[in-house]
Design an enzyme around this catalytic site. Structure first.
Site, mmCIF file in Angstrom:
data_model
loop_
_atom_site.group_PDB
_atom_site.id
_atom_site.type_symbol
_atom_site.label_atom_id
_atom_site.label_comp_id
_atom_site.label_asym_id
_atom_site.label_seq_id
_atom_site.Cartn_x
_atom_site.Cartn_y
_atom_site.Cartn_z
ATOM 1 N N LYS A 1 118.795 115.857 111.516
ATOM 2 C CA LYS A 1 119.785 114.912 110.969
ATOM 3 C C LYS A 1 121.215 115.427 111.209
ATOM 4 O O LYS A 1 122.072 114.704 111.698
ATOM 5 C CB LYS A 1 119.557 114.702 109.459
ATOM 6 C CG LYS A 1 118.152 114.251 109.093
ATOM 7 C CD LYS A 1 117.979 114.055 107.598
ATOM 8 C CE LYS A 1 118.103 115.319 106.766
ATOM 9 N NZ LYS A 1 117.015 116.298 106.941
ATOM 10 N N ARG B 1 118.103 110.484 98.843
ATOM 11 C CA ARG B 1 116.847 111.234 98.880
ATOM 12 C C ARG B 1 115.876 110.768 97.799
ATOM 13 O O ARG B 1 114.759 111.286 97.727
ATOM 14 C CB ARG B 1 117.157 112.715 98.627
ATOM 15 C CG ARG B 1 117.223 113.564 99.874
ATOM 16 C CD ARG B 1 117.648 114.943 99.420
ATOM 17 N NE ARG B 1 117.191 116.004 100.272
ATOM 18 C CZ ARG B 1 117.911 116.521 101.262
ATOM 19 N NH1 ARG B 1 119.086 116.043 101.554
ATOM 20 N NH2 ARG B 1 117.437 117.531 101.957
ATOM 21 N N ARG C 1 116.701 128.885 112.768
ATOM 22 C CA ARG C 1 118.070 128.374 112.735
ATOM 23 C C ARG C 1 119.088 129.397 112.200
ATOM 24 O O ARG C 1 118.833 130.092 111.236
ATOM 25 C CB ARG C 1 118.115 127.129 111.821
ATOM 26 C CG ARG C 1 119.519 126.666 111.508
ATOM 27 C CD ARG C 1 119.554 125.339 110.844
ATOM 28 N NE ARG C 1 118.868 125.317 109.564
ATOM 29 C CZ ARG C 1 118.745 124.206 108.828
ATOM 30 N NH1 ARG C 1 119.213 123.065 109.274
ATOM 31 N NH2 ARG C 1 118.118 124.257 107.673
HETATM 32 P P1 AP5 Z 1 120.353 119.585 103.413
HETATM 33 O O1 AP5 Z 1 121.498 120.421 103.785
HETATM 34 O O2 AP5 Z 1 120.470 118.095 103.502
HETATM 35 O O3 AP5 Z 1 119.104 120.102 104.205
HETATM 36 P P2 AP5 Z 1 117.765 119.399 104.749
HETATM 37 O O4 AP5 Z 1 117.570 117.960 104.464
HETATM 38 O O5 AP5 Z 1 116.702 120.318 104.298
HETATM 39 O O6 AP5 Z 1 118.008 119.339 106.232
HETATM 40 P P3 AP5 Z 1 118.411 120.475 107.185
HETATM 41 O O7 AP5 Z 1 119.901 120.655 107.187
HETATM 42 O O8 AP5 Z 1 117.588 121.709 106.916
HETATM 43 O O9 AP5 Z 1 117.891 119.891 108.554
HETATM 44 P P4 AP5 Z 1 118.437 118.756 109.514
HETATM 45 O O10 AP5 Z 1 117.515 117.600 109.508
HETATM 46 O O11 AP5 Z 1 119.894 118.496 109.296
HETATM 47 O O12 AP5 Z 1 118.205 119.511 110.901
HETATM 48 P P5 AP5 Z 1 119.252 120.282 111.809
HETATM 49 O O13 AP5 Z 1 120.042 119.304 112.594
HETATM 50 O O14 AP5 Z 1 119.965 121.316 111.014
HETATM 51 O O15 AP5 Z 1 119.915 119.883 101.907
HETATM 52 C C1 AP5 Z 1 119.798 121.196 101.419
HETATM 53 C C2 AP5 Z 1 119.507 121.164 99.921
HETATM 54 O O16 AP5 Z 1 120.600 120.540 99.214
HETATM 55 C C3 AP5 Z 1 118.272 120.353 99.475
HETATM 56 O O17 AP5 Z 1 117.098 121.115 99.582
HETATM 57 C C4 AP5 Z 1 118.646 120.008 98.022
HETATM 58 O O18 AP5 Z 1 118.472 121.121 97.179
HETATM 59 C C5 AP5 Z 1 120.138 119.742 98.125
HETATM 60 N N1 AP5 Z 1 120.453 118.320 98.412
HETATM 61 C C6 AP5 Z 1 121.082 117.838 99.531
HETATM 62 N N2 AP5 Z 1 121.220 116.502 99.473
HETATM 63 C C7 AP5 Z 1 120.650 116.111 98.296
HETATM 64 C C8 AP5 Z 1 120.450 114.841 97.687
HETATM 65 N N3 AP5 Z 1 120.852 113.700 98.280
HETATM 66 N N4 AP5 Z 1 119.821 114.804 96.471
HETATM 67 C C9 AP5 Z 1 119.421 115.937 95.860
HETATM 68 N N5 AP5 Z 1 119.571 117.166 96.388
HETATM 69 C C10 AP5 Z 1 120.180 117.266 97.605
HETATM 70 O O19 AP5 Z 1 118.239 120.992 112.825
HETATM 71 C C11 AP5 Z 1 117.401 122.074 112.405
HETATM 72 C C12 AP5 Z 1 117.192 123.083 113.570
HETATM 73 O O20 AP5 Z 1 116.503 122.447 114.628
HETATM 74 C C13 AP5 Z 1 118.507 123.601 114.191
HETATM 75 O O21 AP5 Z 1 118.320 124.955 114.566
HETATM 76 C C14 AP5 Z 1 118.708 122.729 115.415
HETATM 77 O O22 AP5 Z 1 119.435 123.372 116.427
HETATM 78 C C15 AP5 Z 1 117.267 122.444 115.842
HETATM 79 N N6 AP5 Z 1 117.088 121.117 116.439
HETATM 80 C C16 AP5 Z 1 117.641 119.932 116.036
HETATM 81 N N7 AP5 Z 1 117.211 118.914 116.831
HETATM 82 C C17 AP5 Z 1 116.358 119.476 117.722
HETATM 83 C C18 AP5 Z 1 115.581 118.931 118.813
HETATM 84 N N8 AP5 Z 1 115.586 117.616 119.100
HETATM 85 N N9 AP5 Z 1 114.815 119.781 119.521
HETATM 86 C C19 AP5 Z 1 114.790 121.116 119.230
HETATM 87 N N10 AP5 Z 1 115.518 121.698 118.230
HETATM 88 C C20 AP5 Z 1 116.283 120.875 117.488
#
Ligand code: AP5
Ligand code: ZN
Length: 214
Positions: free
Chosen positions: A13, A87, A126
């Site tokens: 995302k 969420r 990551r």
């Molecule tokens: P948040 O920061 O939103 O984390 P998340 O949803 O767990 O998502 P991530 O940031 O871990 O992943 P992403 O989907 O953005 O992937 P990314 O692009 O980084 O939330 C963190 C915490 O905050 C929650 O657990 C909660 O406690 C709280 N919170 C946040 N919002 C909330 C809400 N609305 N309500 C309640 N609590 C809330 O990519 C991941 C990795 O994969 C990177 O290394 C990237 O380089 C790699 N990658 C990406 N795309 C690809 C691809 N196509 N192929 C290969 N590798 C890839």
């Protein structure tokens, strides 16, 4: 245009939101980033947010809805990418109400589909530059010079405290229990577009472009 990127932790995302900011001049609203900024405040609330995030649980609806509403009210027609929000069903209802009040609407809800095995792989590899926010991955996209950010040269490369196997399990459970019902909710209301998030970053980006340009 206002869109939601929906998907489990590690689906990509944030990666895709940053790309849309560069390509389309939209504004990324990541509740995760907002909460990470809030926890740095060192206030009692900031410390409580830190504890919840590090455990992989969801922060209360009241807090995140407040953060989003504040931003929307300040600048209603910026064109937002909601990343990691909503969420829960309560957050989705609150977002609808806020947008309606401001004369805005949701133009697309995009589900980025990735299986659990790939999520674990992506999250455990990551790391990010704490100075400029560039994201890296141990296996797929490491820095060119070890320990130095390609973009700004900083040696301040960090891993998120919630990117550990135990918290990840809790984050995945939170996604399946509390967030995945939103897929049905949006399918039945705004409409839902699902894309394959297992492809490489550019291919995923092209799938998103296809949806947005329809
Ligand atoms: P948040 O920061 O939103 O984390 P998340 O949803 O767990 O998502 P991530 O940031 O871990 O992943 P992403 O989907 O953005 O992937 P990314 O692009 O980084 O939330 C963190 C915490 O905050 C929650 O657990 C909660 O406690 C709280 N919170 C946040 N919002 C909330 C809400 N609305 N309500 C309640 N609590 C809330 O990519 C991941 C990795 O994969 C990177 O290394 C990237 O380089 C790699 N990658 C990406 N795309 C690809 C691809 N196509 N192929 C290969 N590798 C890839
Ligand atoms: Zn950097």
């Amino acid at each position: 245009m206002n869109i939601i990127l929906l998907g489990p932790p590690g689906a990509g995302k944030g990666t895709q939101a940053k790309r849309l900011v560069e390509k389309r001049g939209m504004v990324q609203l990541s509740t995760g980033d907002m909460l990470r900024a809030a926890r740095k405040s060192g206030t009692e609330l900031g410390n409580e947010v830190a504890r919840i995030m590090d455990a992989g649980e969801l922060v209360t609806d009241e807090i995140v809805i407040g953060l989003i509403e504040e931003q929307l009210t300040r600048n209603p027609d910026a064109g937002y990418i909601f990343d990691g929000f909503p969420r829960t069903l309560a957050q989705a209802d609150a977002l609808n109400a806020s947008l309606e009040k401001l004369g805005q609407k949701l133009d697309a809800v995009i589900e980025i589909k990735v299986n659990d095995e790939a999520l674990v792989d992506r999250i455990s590899g990551r790391y990010t530059c704490a100075d400029c926010g560039t994201m890296y991955h141990d296996k797929t996209t490491p820095t060119q010079v070890e320990g130095k950010c390609d973009n700004c040269g900083s040696a301040n490369l960090v891993r998120r405290p919630d990117d550990n196997p135990e918290s990840l399990k809790t984050r995945l459970m939170a996604y399946y229990k509390q967030t995945s019902p939103l897929l049905g909710y949006y399918y039945a209301t705004t409409g839902l577009e699902s894309i394959n998030g297992l492809a490489d970053i550019e291919t995923v980006a092209a799938s998103i472009d296809t949806v947005l340009d329809l």
